[in-house]
Design a protein around this motif. Structure first.
Motif, PDB file in Angstrom:
ATOM      1  N   GLN A  56       0.847  -1.212   0.000  1.00  0.00           N
ATOM      2  CA  GLN A  56       0.000   0.000   0.000  1.00  0.00           C
ATOM      3  C   GLN A  56       0.875   1.252   0.000  1.00  0.00           C
ATOM      4  N   ILE A  59       2.621   1.651  -3.432  1.00  0.00           N
ATOM      5  CA  ILE A  59       1.724   2.150  -4.480  1.00  0.00           C
ATOM      6  C   ILE A  59       1.389   3.624  -4.240  1.00  0.00           C
ATOM      7  N   ALA A  60       1.145   3.988  -2.989  1.00  0.00           N
ATOM      8  CA  ALA A  60       0.807   5.394  -2.690  1.00  0.00           C
ATOM      9  C   ALA A  60       1.941   6.318  -3.112  1.00  0.00           C
ATOM     10  N   ASN A 140      -6.885   7.367  -6.187  1.00  0.00           N
ATOM     11  CA  ASN A 140      -5.985   6.236  -5.955  1.00  0.00           C
ATOM     12  C   ASN A 140      -5.001   6.520  -4.817  1.00  0.00           C
ATOM     13  N   HIS A 144      -4.913   4.338  -1.238  1.00  0.00           N
ATOM     14  CA  HIS A 144      -3.802   3.524  -0.715  1.00  0.00           C
ATOM     15  C   HIS A 144      -3.226   4.087   0.583  1.00  0.00           C
ATOM     16  N   THR A 147      -5.760   3.119   3.226  1.00  0.00           N
ATOM     17  CA  THR A 147      -5.723   1.680   3.504  1.00  0.00           C
ATOM     18  C   THR A 147      -4.493   1.328   4.338  1.00  0.00           C
TER      19      THR A 147
ATOM     20  N   THR B 146     -12.877   5.632   1.826  1.00  0.00           N
ATOM     21  CA  THR B 146     -11.991   4.464   1.741  1.00  0.00           C
ATOM     22  C   THR B 146     -12.178   3.555   2.945  1.00  0.00           C
ATOM     23  N   LYS B 161     -10.818  -2.482  -6.067  1.00  0.00           N
ATOM     24  CA  LYS B 161     -10.527  -1.057  -6.209  1.00  0.00           C
ATOM     25  C   LYS B 161     -11.269  -0.454  -7.400  1.00  0.00           C
TER      26      LYS B 161
END
Lengths: 169, 169
Positions: A56, A59-60, A140, A144, A147, B146, B161
């Motif tokens: 996570q 990706i962030a 997005n 992330h 999350t 989220t 997602k």
């Protein structure tokens, strides 16, 4: 008056990544106090087929770097996805912040109509810059980062929404 | 060229709330198929002292309505926090979407410097409109949407997602 593409992108990423760095630092302290190996929390996830914490964060940071770079007409530096400790995840965030801070507002401003091609669910998709930022990159990025927060909160780390939102200017 | 305060707010909220509505609809179907009472999932949470699903959806819709209204110089319609079923949460989202769609772009554009006073952690805080939107409202909105997704994902609902990001224009 209006707002600029730079204002709506780089400072937003910088703020939330800085807050995420603080959240990971709290998790690191917690893990040390409880003698939990970093690898346990980096592999923690909310469901078996969801990405774990480390992914996570990777990706962030990739969304933040990639969006800044592409709005500025370039490509982001690629980072290897090899982090195994909280210190390494914090370092990845710091390198991402350094890259974001190196971007010039003048290179990003005016990118509303710039064509940006990204693979979306495996298919090349051409965005206008403004749609890339508002419809794809920001959702997005926050998906992330939130999350990552949620995985740590679910794992018992003592963090709150204040850590995610951070100090106000 | 630049982007407008309207572009960076209302359509962003509308898009993600529409996607959240679809996510809740999938959860409703799942609950019916598995004979799970809606109240079980509406009360689901990721940690004992975190807000449950229903509250996450309530707060997310409140941020969307409140931000749109205040940027336009008004106050949002207050909604009672009384939802007990997925259908009622979906209805709350639909009422919030109708309110957002009623806001005129011209009333929100130019609100970058509008002073907006909000209680932040119990203390009144005066934001410029642009900081209210980018530093406070959008991060909070995505945090709660989220987290709603994460609670349902953690509860075994088959969502991904793609449901959160939604179709691209």
């Amino acid at each position: 008056m209006t707002i600029s593409m730079y204002q709506a992108s780089v400072p937003v990423f910088v703020r939330t990544l800085t807050n995420l760095k603080g959240i990971l630092a709290k998790a690191m302290v917690h893990a040390q106090a409880k003698k939990i190996d970093d690898s346990v929390l980096l592999a923690a996830r909310l469901y078996p087929d969801m990405f774990p914490l480390a992914r996570q964060v990777q990706i962030a940071t990739d969304f933040a770097r990639g969006t800044g770079a592409r709005l500025a007409g370039g490509e982001p530096p690629a980072f290897e996805d090899s982090e195994r400790t909280f210190a390494e995840l914090v370092d990845r965030i710091e390198r991402s912040l350094a890259f974001l801070r190196s971007l010039q507002p003048g290179a990003i401003d005016g990118s509303e109509d710039r064509s940006i091609v990204r693979a979306v669910r495996g298919v090349p998709y051409t965005f206008a810059g403004i749609d890339y930022l508002l419809q794809f990159a920001l959702p997005n990025f926050f998906f992330h980062t939130t999350t990552a927060y949620a995985i740590l909160r679910h794992s018992g780390i003592e963090i709150g929404k204040t850590d995610f939102i951070g100090p106000l200017n």
